[in-house]
Design an enzyme around this catalytic site. Structure first.
Site, PDB file in Angstrom:
ATOM      1  N   CYS A 110      34.176 -18.583  -3.440  1.00  0.00           N
ATOM      2  CA  CYS A 110      35.481 -17.929  -3.331  1.00  0.00           C
ATOM      3  C   CYS A 110      36.430 -18.926  -2.678  1.00  0.00           C
ATOM      4  O   CYS A 110      36.017 -19.975  -2.207  1.00  0.00           O
ATOM      5  CB  CYS A 110      35.405 -16.707  -2.438  1.00  0.00           C
ATOM      6  SG  CYS A 110      34.200 -15.494  -2.999  1.00  0.00           S
ATOM      7  N   ARG A 156      38.256 -21.544  -7.799  1.00  0.00           N
ATOM      8  CA  ARG A 156      37.025 -21.217  -7.065  1.00  0.00           C
ATOM      9  C   ARG A 156      36.532 -19.803  -7.341  1.00  0.00           C
ATOM     10  O   ARG A 156      35.435 -19.426  -6.934  1.00  0.00           O
ATOM     11  CB  ARG A 156      37.261 -21.369  -5.565  1.00  0.00           C
ATOM     12  CG  ARG A 156      37.705 -22.754  -5.162  1.00  0.00           C
ATOM     13  CD  ARG A 156      38.081 -22.782  -3.715  1.00  0.00           C
ATOM     14  NE  ARG A 156      36.935 -22.553  -2.875  1.00  0.00           N
ATOM     15  CZ  ARG A 156      36.133 -23.508  -2.421  1.00  0.00           C
ATOM     16  NH1 ARG A 156      36.360 -24.756  -2.742  1.00  0.00           N
ATOM     17  NH2 ARG A 156      35.107 -23.218  -1.660  1.00  0.00           N
ATOM     18  N   TRP A 184      34.971 -14.653  -6.167  1.00  0.00           N
ATOM     19  CA  TRP A 184      33.958 -14.857  -7.203  1.00  0.00           C
ATOM     20  C   TRP A 184      32.799 -13.990  -6.731  1.00  0.00           C
ATOM     21  O   TRP A 184      32.063 -14.340  -5.826  1.00  0.00           O
ATOM     22  CB  TRP A 184      33.567 -16.334  -7.232  1.00  0.00           C
ATOM     23  CG  TRP A 184      32.533 -16.660  -8.257  1.00  0.00           C
ATOM     24  CD1 TRP A 184      31.187 -16.792  -8.061  1.00  0.00           C
ATOM     25  CD2 TRP A 184      32.746 -16.910  -9.635  1.00  0.00           C
ATOM     26  NE1 TRP A 184      30.570 -17.094  -9.242  1.00  0.00           N
ATOM     27  CE2 TRP A 184      31.498 -17.181 -10.221  1.00  0.00           C
ATOM     28  CE3 TRP A 184      33.891 -16.926 -10.434  1.00  0.00           C
ATOM     29  CZ2 TRP A 184      31.352 -17.467 -11.573  1.00  0.00           C
ATOM     30  CZ3 TRP A 184      33.742 -17.215 -11.783  1.00  0.00           C
ATOM     31  CH2 TRP A 184      32.487 -17.493 -12.332  1.00  0.00           C
ATOM     32  N   ASN A 214      34.059 -16.697   2.328  1.00  0.00           N
ATOM     33  CA  ASN A 214      33.467 -17.402   1.191  1.00  0.00           C
ATOM     34  C   ASN A 214      32.020 -17.684   1.566  1.00  0.00           C
ATOM     35  O   ASN A 214      31.769 -18.293   2.605  1.00  0.00           O
ATOM     36  CB  ASN A 214      34.221 -18.718   0.961  1.00  0.00           C
ATOM     37  CG  ASN A 214      33.517 -19.619  -0.035  1.00  0.00           C
ATOM     38  OD1 ASN A 214      32.813 -19.135  -0.914  1.00  0.00           O
ATOM     39  ND2 ASN A 214      33.708 -20.922   0.100  1.00  0.00           N
ATOM     40  N   GLY A 215      31.068 -17.204   0.754  1.00  0.00           N
ATOM     41  CA  GLY A 215      29.661 -17.439   1.063  1.00  0.00           C
ATOM     42  C   GLY A 215      28.862 -16.175   0.856  1.00  0.00           C
ATOM     43  O   GLY A 215      29.313 -15.242   0.191  1.00  0.00           O
ATOM     44  N   GLU A 229      18.617 -32.106 -22.895  1.00  0.00           N
ATOM     45  CA  GLU A 229      19.825 -31.868 -22.093  1.00  0.00           C
ATOM     46  C   GLU A 229      20.599 -33.184 -21.901  1.00  0.00           C
ATOM     47  O   GLU A 229      21.825 -33.197 -21.970  1.00  0.00           O
ATOM     48  CB  GLU A 229      19.436 -31.239 -20.743  1.00  0.00           C
ATOM     49  CG  GLU A 229      20.586 -30.954 -19.793  1.00  0.00           C
ATOM     50  CD  GLU A 229      21.662 -30.022 -20.334  1.00  0.00           C
ATOM     51  OE1 GLU A 229      21.494 -29.434 -21.409  1.00  0.00           O
ATOM     52  OE2 GLU A 229      22.718 -29.902 -19.671  1.00  0.00           O
ATOM     53  N   LYS A 236      24.429 -33.638 -23.135  1.00  0.00           N
ATOM     54  CA  LYS A 236      25.528 -34.065 -22.258  1.00  0.00           C
ATOM     55  C   LYS A 236      26.285 -35.214 -22.896  1.00  0.00           C
ATOM     56  O   LYS A 236      27.503 -35.237 -22.947  1.00  0.00           O
ATOM     57  CB  LYS A 236      25.014 -34.535 -20.889  1.00  0.00           C
ATOM     58  CG  LYS A 236      24.534 -33.527 -19.890  1.00  0.00           C
ATOM     59  CD  LYS A 236      25.464 -32.417 -19.573  1.00  0.00           C
ATOM     60  CE  LYS A 236      25.269 -31.323 -20.555  1.00  0.00           C
ATOM     61  NZ  LYS A 236      25.629 -30.005 -20.277  1.00  0.00           N
ATOM     62  N   GLU A 249      28.264 -34.098 -26.075  1.00  0.00           N
ATOM     63  CA  GLU A 249      29.379 -33.187 -25.780  1.00  0.00           C
ATOM     64  C   GLU A 249      30.580 -33.924 -25.213  1.00  0.00           C
ATOM     65  O   GLU A 249      31.714 -33.644 -25.568  1.00  0.00           O
ATOM     66  CB  GLU A 249      28.947 -32.172 -24.702  1.00  0.00           C
ATOM     67  CG  GLU A 249      28.149 -31.000 -25.202  1.00  0.00           C
ATOM     68  CD  GLU A 249      27.799 -30.038 -24.066  1.00  0.00           C
ATOM     69  OE1 GLU A 249      27.937 -28.833 -24.265  1.00  0.00           O
ATOM     70  OE2 GLU A 249      27.370 -30.498 -22.981  1.00  0.00           O
ATOM     71  N   HIS A 275       6.798 -40.056 -35.786  1.00  0.00           N
ATOM     72  CA  HIS A 275       6.596 -39.368 -37.061  1.00  0.00           C
ATOM     73  C   HIS A 275       7.873 -39.288 -37.888  1.00  0.00           C
ATOM     74  O   HIS A 275       8.056 -38.343 -38.655  1.00  0.00           O
ATOM     75  CB  HIS A 275       6.015 -37.972 -36.810  1.00  0.00           C
ATOM     76  CG  HIS A 275       4.670 -38.008 -36.168  1.00  0.00           C
ATOM     77  ND1 HIS A 275       3.555 -38.545 -36.775  1.00  0.00           N
ATOM     78  CD2 HIS A 275       4.260 -37.631 -34.927  1.00  0.00           C
ATOM     79  CE1 HIS A 275       2.514 -38.471 -35.959  1.00  0.00           C
ATOM     80  NE2 HIS A 275       2.927 -37.929 -34.827  1.00  0.00           N
ATOM     81  N   LYS A 302      34.183 -23.281 -23.173  1.00  0.00           N
ATOM     82  CA  LYS A 302      33.256 -23.014 -22.063  1.00  0.00           C
ATOM     83  C   LYS A 302      32.360 -21.833 -22.391  1.00  0.00           C
ATOM     84  O   LYS A 302      31.166 -21.842 -22.122  1.00  0.00           O
ATOM     85  CB  LYS A 302      34.064 -22.738 -20.792  1.00  0.00           C
ATOM     86  CG  LYS A 302      33.230 -22.508 -19.557  1.00  0.00           C
ATOM     87  CD  LYS A 302      32.747 -23.815 -18.994  1.00  0.00           C
ATOM     88  CE  LYS A 302      31.757 -23.659 -17.871  1.00  0.00           C
ATOM     89  NZ  LYS A 302      30.871 -24.813 -17.756  1.00  0.00           N
TER      90      LYS A 302
END
Ligand code: G6P
Length: 624
Positions: free
Chosen positions: A2, A29, A79, A105-106, A497, A501, A504, A520, A619
């Site tokens: 947050c 945030r 958030w 925040n937390g 992955e 990355k 993308e 192969h 996103k």
């Protein structure tokens, strides 16, 4: 994650505008609800809170809810972690009588226990948040032991609190005092003006007014008064700290001084990973997943004979790691299916098939449609997501929040690591339930998990050193057309992955393969212009990976290895080695992914690509 802001200054200031302006700069945030509280010149505390984007709060302020001018105020952009996004769960939160008001925040890990105790003492709660306990704890101390000393009341109130926090607190009876505190992660910084001062989660929130800042350290409290600030530790000892001058412009400040959100989010990973474990691993090293208890009590988990993971993109790769660990720890067969395929594959699912829907955004249409279908066929659904109250949570029987904080860059980095954390915890939970894992083995994995944030930091610190090879390697990759990635076991999804990355963000063609499969067919693609990245961290298949690297080197392709610290022998088989610290084989993707993220980032920068918003990508993809 947050964003918080606080202001103290002269009476008659337009505090509302200062708070709203700060919140605009903090909105990245969190943006599911927001609120402000201003102590007006007549001593009245005026509060305005709204669910939804900050624009809703700003509109409410413009349409009659604007607090009068004052000397003191706090604001918050949320958030959600505890309690769905709503007007009542939006911060600021007050105690019983509206004397004390708090933004936070937390996460307060022991809030349920604290809330229960406060309710027994007669405190009445208005929201579902963990934050509200702080307001009541400060109220109790202010009226009791601290005898009207707000700073001391906050200090005493925080003593029993476990978890993480950055907070700002004000009291209706103290128009010239704002108190802040920080513990276990969330950033908190003071901005020093001329007889007016600011407190915020990010320098960007007040950069317009001052560049003189004082960073509040872990375990510190700060008292802001128009005449100056004092800092003390939670144990009461005072601390002296001189201000520093920041040189950033406002745009750079929103990114915390990083040139791109992607890099900022990569560097947030120690914190994000730590947060993803918060509340789930007790200090005594025990696993605690209350989110799964209802599902377990219902007996649904007992009849599970098979698991299906449904996900897309990076979440799919996390799911592949999940397959490996759940099968190993819980001895249940796991299938991982890209969500876009699941629906049309006429899936065989039912009450004995647990479906895990992995989606950081909680909104990916392919995942939602597939999970709904599995549910209709009787499968219990567990959602793993970053967004509280997102669509996937509404169709799930249980939700594991990854608690990574918002990710702004389109390309997923910190949410990949935090999703892995949840899959590990889930695998351990099932292993314990099914007696396929001994408590000592669970304790061993939990200990290794708790070491990861510091090890992630070590990888990042090494990457920031002048002699680190990643940036120069990225310049070498920049003009190329194709890069191959290989791995075995959990190294295989790591390779996938790494390739994702790179493609993308830099638009270089990149593919990941199981190392044994390369010979192969795909080995035909390798030539001196097509390098190979091999995930060769310590594992039971290490030798096999090395022999696959040798096959490639024999064909003149350049080899880049990701290997475990101390493995000097690997240098014989690779042109460049990117080292990561040792950990359990199952957990190795958490560390091995980081140099690959950085390699993709630097390559994209070297090619002049739009790092935070790559072409053609979104996103969250809310269409099938
Ligand atoms: C999009 C994004 C990817 C992401 C995928 C799944 O394609 O561009 O970066 O991995 O969606 O997103 P989710 O929110 O479901 O994890």
């Amino acid at each position: 994650m947050c964003g918080i802001i606080g202001y103290v200054g002269a009476a008659g200031t337009d505090v509302t505008s200062i708070l709203l302006d700060g919140l605009r700069r903090l909105e990245y945030r969190g943006y599911d609800s927001s609120g402000i509280a201003v102590l007006t010149a007549s001593g009245e505390l005026q509060v305005c809170r709204r669910a939804g984007k900050l624009a809703n709060l700003a509109a409410a302020v413009e349409n009659g809810a604007r607090p009068a001018p004052g000397s003191l105020g706090i604001g918050h952009t949320r958030w959600a972690t505890h309690g769905r996004p709503s007007d009542t769960n939006a911060h600021p939160h007050a105690d019983c009588s509206g004397l004390i008001t708090v933004v936070h925040n937390g996460i307060i890990e022991n809030y349920a226990e604290l809330r229960h105790r406060l309710e027994q003492e007669g405190h009445s709660f208005h929201s579902e948040t963990d934050t509200e306990v702080l307001a009541h704890l400060v109220e109790r101390a202010y009226r009791g032991e601290a005898q009207g000393n707000l700073l001391e009341a906050v200090r005493l109130a925080l003593q029993p609190v476990r978890g993480s926090y950055a907070i700002a607190v004000l009291c209706r009876e103290q128009p010239q005092l704002l108190v802040g505190a920080r513990y276990n992660g969330p950033f908190l910084v003071v901005g020093l003006g001329e007889r007016e001062h600011f407190l915020a989660s990010d320098i960007a929130a007040f950069l317009k007014y001052t560049r003189r800042v004082v960073i509040i350290d872990e375990g510190e409290l700060v008292a802001l008064r128009p005449e100056g600030i004092t800092i003390q530790r939670l144990d009461g000892t005072f601390v002296e700290r001189a201000p520093t001058i920041v040189e950033w412009d406002a745009e750079a400040a929103e990114k915390g001084g990083y040139p791109h959100f992607m890099l900022k989010e990569i560097y947030e990973q120690p914190e994000a990973f730590k947060r993803s474990l918060l509340g789930r691993v007790s200090e005594a090293g025990q696993l605690h997943l209350p989110e799964l208890e209802a599902l377990q009590r219902s007996g649904a988990l007992t009849q599970v004979r098979r698991i299906i993971v449904i996900a897309c993109g990076t979440s799919y790769h996390a799911g592949l790691v999940g397959k490996y660990v759940i099968e190993r720890w819980a001895r249940l067969p796991v299938e991982v299916i890209t969500a876009g395929e699941f629906r049309y594959a006429d899936p065989i699912v039912g009450p004995d098939t647990l479906c895990i829907a992995v989606t950081q955004s909680g909104e990916t249409a392919d995942v939602l449609v597939s999970a709904r279908q599995a549910r209709e066929q009787g499968s219990p659904i567990v959602a793993i997501t970053n967004v509280v109250g997102s669509a996937v949570t509404r169709l799930a029987d249980a939700v594991l929040y990854i608690q990574a904080g918002p990710e702004i860059c389109v390309v997923a980095t910190k949410t990949f690591l935090a999703t892995l954390a949840q899959l590990y915890l889930f695998g351990l939970f099932l292993g314990l339930q099914r007696n396929t894992l001994r408590p000592e083995s669970v304790a061993e994995v939990l200990t290794a998990l708790k070491q990861l944030p510091a090890q992630i930091q070590r990888v990042l610190d090494r990457a920031a050193a002048a002699d680190d090879p990643i940036a120069s390697l990225a310049r070498e990759l920049a003009p190329l057309h194709s890069v191959m990635f290989i791995g075995r076991g959990v190294g295989y999804p790591t390779a996938l992955e790494g390739a994702l990355k790179l493609k993308e963000v830099s638009y270089i063609h990149a593919e990941g393969f199981p190392a044994g499969e390369l010979k192969h067919g795909s080995i035909a693609l390798l030539d001196p212009e097509t390098p190979l990245v091999a995930i060769a961290t310590a594992s039971h298949v290490y030798e096999k990976v090395v022999s696959n690297m040798q096959q490639v080197r024999a064909r003149d392709a350049r080899v880049i290895a990701v290997a475990t610290e101390g493995d000097e022998a690997i240098r014989e088989h690779a042109d460049v080695v990117l080292y990561v610290p040792p950990t359990l084989e199952e957990l190795s993707p958490v560390l091995a992914a980081i140099p690959l993220q950085l390699l993709a980032y630097h390559t994209a920068v070297a090619r002049g690509c739009n790092v935070d918003q790559p072409r053609n990508l979104a996103k969250s993809v809310t269409v099938e």
